[in-house]
Design an enzyme around this catalytic site. Structure first.
Site, PDB file in Angstrom:
ATOM      1  N   ARG A   5      11.087  -4.049  -1.659  1.00 19.98           N
ATOM      2  CA  ARG A   5      11.362  -4.532  -0.497  1.00 19.98           C
ATOM      3  C   ARG A   5      11.948  -4.904   0.558  1.00 19.98           C
ATOM      4  O   ARG A   5      13.244  -5.367   0.139  1.00 19.98           O
ATOM      5  CB  ARG A   5      10.221  -5.434  -0.442  1.00 19.98           C
ATOM      6  CG  ARG A   5       8.717  -5.698  -1.282  1.00 19.98           C
ATOM      7  CD  ARG A   5       7.654  -4.738  -0.448  1.00 19.98           C
ATOM      8  NE  ARG A   5       7.142  -5.311  -1.081  1.00 19.98           N
ATOM      9  CZ  ARG A   5       6.205  -3.918  -1.688  1.00 19.98           C
ATOM     10  NH1 ARG A   5       6.446  -3.154  -2.310  1.00 19.98           N
ATOM     11  NH2 ARG A   5       4.853  -3.734  -1.921  1.00 19.98           N
TER      12      ARG A   5
ATOM     13  N   GLU B 248       8.900  -0.299   9.233  1.00 20.89           N
ATOM     14  CA  GLU B 248       8.754   0.569   8.589  1.00 20.89           C
ATOM     15  C   GLU B 248       7.411   1.810   9.706  1.00 20.89           C
ATOM     16  O   GLU B 248       6.454   0.799  10.076  1.00 20.89           O
ATOM     17  CB  GLU B 248       8.361   0.592   6.940  1.00 20.89           C
ATOM     18  CG  GLU B 248       9.408   0.439   6.411  1.00 20.89           C
ATOM     19  CD  GLU B 248       8.720   0.260   4.511  1.00 20.89           C
ATOM     20  OE1 GLU B 248       7.457   0.448   4.581  1.00 20.89           O
ATOM     21  OE2 GLU B 248       9.773   0.061   3.649  1.00 20.89           O
TER      22      GLU B 248
ATOM     23  N   HIS C  84       9.376   5.304   2.241  1.00 19.40           N
ATOM     24  CA  HIS C  84       8.409   3.857   1.162  1.00 19.40           C
ATOM     25  C   HIS C  84       7.439   5.037   0.549  1.00 19.40           C
ATOM     26  O   HIS C  84       5.989   4.359  -0.087  1.00 19.40           O
ATOM     27  CB  HIS C  84       7.559   3.243   2.082  1.00 19.40           C
ATOM     28  CG  HIS C  84       7.340   1.845   1.200  1.00 19.40           C
ATOM     29  ND1 HIS C  84       7.154   0.445   1.873  1.00 19.40           N
ATOM     30  CD2 HIS C  84       7.055   1.614  -0.212  1.00 19.40           C
ATOM     31  CE1 HIS C  84       6.831  -0.489   0.669  1.00 19.40           C
ATOM     32  NE2 HIS C  84       7.106   0.252  -0.570  1.00 19.40           N
TER      33      HIS C  84
END
Length: 190
Positions: free
Chosen positions: A137, A165, A184
């Protein structure tokens, strides 16, 4: 789904570590621009020391994939018992020891206790020439401090996760050639 996703994240981490050590992206760019064997060769994973932040399920999947490379693995996780470390074949270490490793992979969950845990002082411990991977994270590290450290060019990073993001177009990470960014996707496979 976490145990199944862990397998994908483990493979992602192995792939980006090998890419980071061998510098395939840079070699490909050089060949495409007419440069052939300029003396910049890769490093082997075999025999390296890998520091891992958190003994999560993704870290354990990565550890299993590292075994054939005969690496030394140091893990920081305040909940990892001596017995569990022995069964994983890793050494328990302080966060400072892990951050001094030539290869660092972050697998910490997003919790109030882990928010910003990789502070500016800890990021300064990353050795020159190191490879830093974060597939956990973005919030676990001080992103501004990471940007400042990466702007020195003294180590490389692979970041699958960011604080914001997708990143805004003015994010300095987008302009650094010592950073490999992925969207991601470490846990997303078919």
């Amino acid at each position: 789904a976490a145990p199944r996703i862990a397998l994908s994240v483990g493979e992602y981490c192995l792939a980006v570590v090998l890419n980071g050590l061998w510098k395939f992206s840079r070699l490909d760019s050089q060949v495409r621009s007419g440069i052939w064997r300029n003396g910049a060769f890769g490093r082997e994973l075999r025999g390296q020391t890998v520091g891992i932040v958190s003994a999560s399920s993704t870290a354990r999947a990565f550890i299993a994939l590292l075994k054939p490379f005969q690496v030394s693995i140091k893990v920081y996780d305040p909940y990892l018992t001596a017995e569990a470390a022995e069964s994983l074949g890793v050494a328990r270490a302080s966060l400072e020891e892990v951050m001094r490793c030539p290869i660092i992979s972050v697998h910490a969950p997003s919790l109030p206790a882990t928010k910003g845990m990789l502070t500016a002082d800890l990021l300064k411990l990353i050795p020159d020439g190191a490879l830093f991977v974060n597939s956990s994270r973005g919030a676990v590290l001080d992103e501004e401090a990471m940007i400042q450290e990466l702007q020195t060019g003294r180590f490389h990073a692979v970041l699958d996760v960011l604080v914001k993001e997708p990143p805004l177009p003015d994010n300095p990470l987008l302009k650094l050639d010592n950073v490999l960014l992925t969207p991601h996707v470490a846990g997303m496979t078919t």
